[in-house]
Write an enzyme that holds these catalytic residues in place. Structure first.
Site, mmCIF file in Angstrom:
data_model
loop_
_atom_site.group_PDB
_atom_site.id
_atom_site.type_symbol
_atom_site.label_atom_id
_atom_site.label_comp_id
_atom_site.label_asym_id
_atom_site.label_seq_id
_atom_site.Cartn_x
_atom_site.Cartn_y
_atom_site.Cartn_z
ATOM 1 N N PHE A 66 -28.833 -16.190 7.418
ATOM 2 C CA PHE A 66 -27.871 -17.273 7.198
ATOM 3 C C PHE A 66 -26.501 -16.932 7.787
ATOM 4 O O PHE A 66 -25.489 -17.509 7.402
ATOM 5 C CB PHE A 66 -27.722 -17.547 5.695
ATOM 6 C CG PHE A 66 -28.980 -18.023 5.038
ATOM 7 C CD1 PHE A 66 -29.343 -19.357 5.095
ATOM 8 C CD2 PHE A 66 -29.809 -17.147 4.364
ATOM 9 C CE1 PHE A 66 -30.500 -19.813 4.486
ATOM 10 C CE2 PHE A 66 -30.972 -17.581 3.757
ATOM 11 C CZ PHE A 66 -31.322 -18.913 3.821
ATOM 12 N N SER A 67 -26.463 -16.022 8.738
ATOM 13 C CA SER A 67 -25.197 -15.479 9.228
ATOM 14 C C SER A 67 -24.358 -16.506 9.984
ATOM 15 O O SER A 67 -24.757 -17.006 11.045
ATOM 16 C CB SER A 67 -25.484 -14.277 10.137
ATOM 17 O OG SER A 67 -24.309 -13.847 10.783
#
Length: 311
Positions: A66-67
């Site tokens: 989810f960066s």
């Protein structure tokens, strides 16, 4: 180069019970760019300039599934006519696993998925040597832009304000933005970094980053005196989003029309509001919240977040 003039200071008045609203400023770094927003551009700016100066083919960096850093790097590199490679934690994943990874792929980033055990070795000399052998003409940007260039870029956030605050609050992952704000903020300002991750490592990370810039342990200590790290507002850990947190995102949006993401900024805002309610922040204090962007990270919960319902 990305123009940061859209990052305005917004005045917010948050209703608190029957008393006076909690008044504070928000540095709207989330408005810089829809994708390269918030502290992401600040940390990438000088890294990308160095890659271009060195005539590198592209940049290589790291991140979780989810960066926000990965997606920002993908777009910023593309706009700078540089290639990008993302080393992603989780060998079971692929480019279709979530909205963030889909976006990275669509922006031209080559995604390389590795095991969690291998990912933990990403700063080891043997790992880095192999990475250099595989991609010899790529400029390495640490996870989250956590290096000297990232810290220097984050100093510019506070230089765009009056820099006269009693408290600054922001979400923290690698500590890079917190270190930059400490270096740039007034000596009367307490910088509150709210960890989005479980654990008590963040103060050590910020210490190391300050030393990277200042190269003097005693000088670093004078900055750390103004640092407050909050390790208990992670709501279960990174990307853990309980119903309570989603409700807070929706309630805050209803009260202020300001969008928060549940992975980072909502946790920091929750802590800041709690500190006001508990008297840590006085009514007379001047407070700044750094909106570090990352709103695309909310898309995985679009069925539960009010401001995403009509997208």
């Amino acid at each position: 180069m990305i123009n940061t003039s859209k990052s305005i200071i917004e005045k917010v008045r948050l209703p608190i019970g029957k008393g006076e609203p909690f008044s504070f400023d928000v540095k709207r770094d989330d408005l810089i760019d829809p994708v390269i927003s918030g502290n992401k551009w600040r940390k990438l700016k000088y890294n990308l300039l160095n890659a271009a100066d060195r005539k590198n083919e592209g940049v290589i960096t790291f991140g979780g599934p989810f960066s926000n850093h990965l997606i920002a790097t993908a777009k910023a590199a593309s706009e700078a006519n540089l290639g990008s490679i993302g080393i992603v934690r989780g060998e079971e994943l692929n480019a279709e696993s979530n909205e963030t990874l889909k976006a990275c792929h669509s922006l031209g980033m080559k995604l390389v998925f590795i095991s969690r055990s291998s990912y933990r070795e990403k700063e080891e000399p043997i790992f880095l040597k192999q990475l250099h052998n595989d991609f010899p003409n790529y400029f390495l940007i640490p996870e989250g832009g956590r290096n000297y260039y990232g810290v220097i870029g984050c100093q510019e956030i506070i230089s765009e304000t009056d820099n006269d605050y009693d408290h600054i609050y922001l979400a923290g992952g690698t500590g890079t933005t917190g270190a930059g704000l400490l270096l740039g903020a007034s000596k009367n300002t307490r910088v509150n970094v709210v960890s989005a991750l479980k654990g008590s490592f963040l103060e050590k990370e910020i210490n190391q980053l300050l030393y990277l810039v200042l190269n003097d342990h005693e000088f670093v200590e004078t900055y750390l005196d103004r640092l407050v790290v909050h390790n208990d507002s992670h709501f279960g850990g990174y990307a853990k989003v309980p119903t309570e947190l989603l409700s807070y995102v929706n309630e805050f949006f209803k009260a202020t029309d300001l969008k928060l993401d549940p992975i980072y900024t909502a946790k920091a805002m929750f802590q800041m509001e709690s500190d006001y309610r508990n008297g840590v922040i006085q009514h007379k204090d001047k407070v700044l919240f750094i909106h570090t962007g990352g709103l695309q990270g909310a898309l995985s919960w679009k069925e539960s977040i009010t401001y995403l319902q009509n997208l």
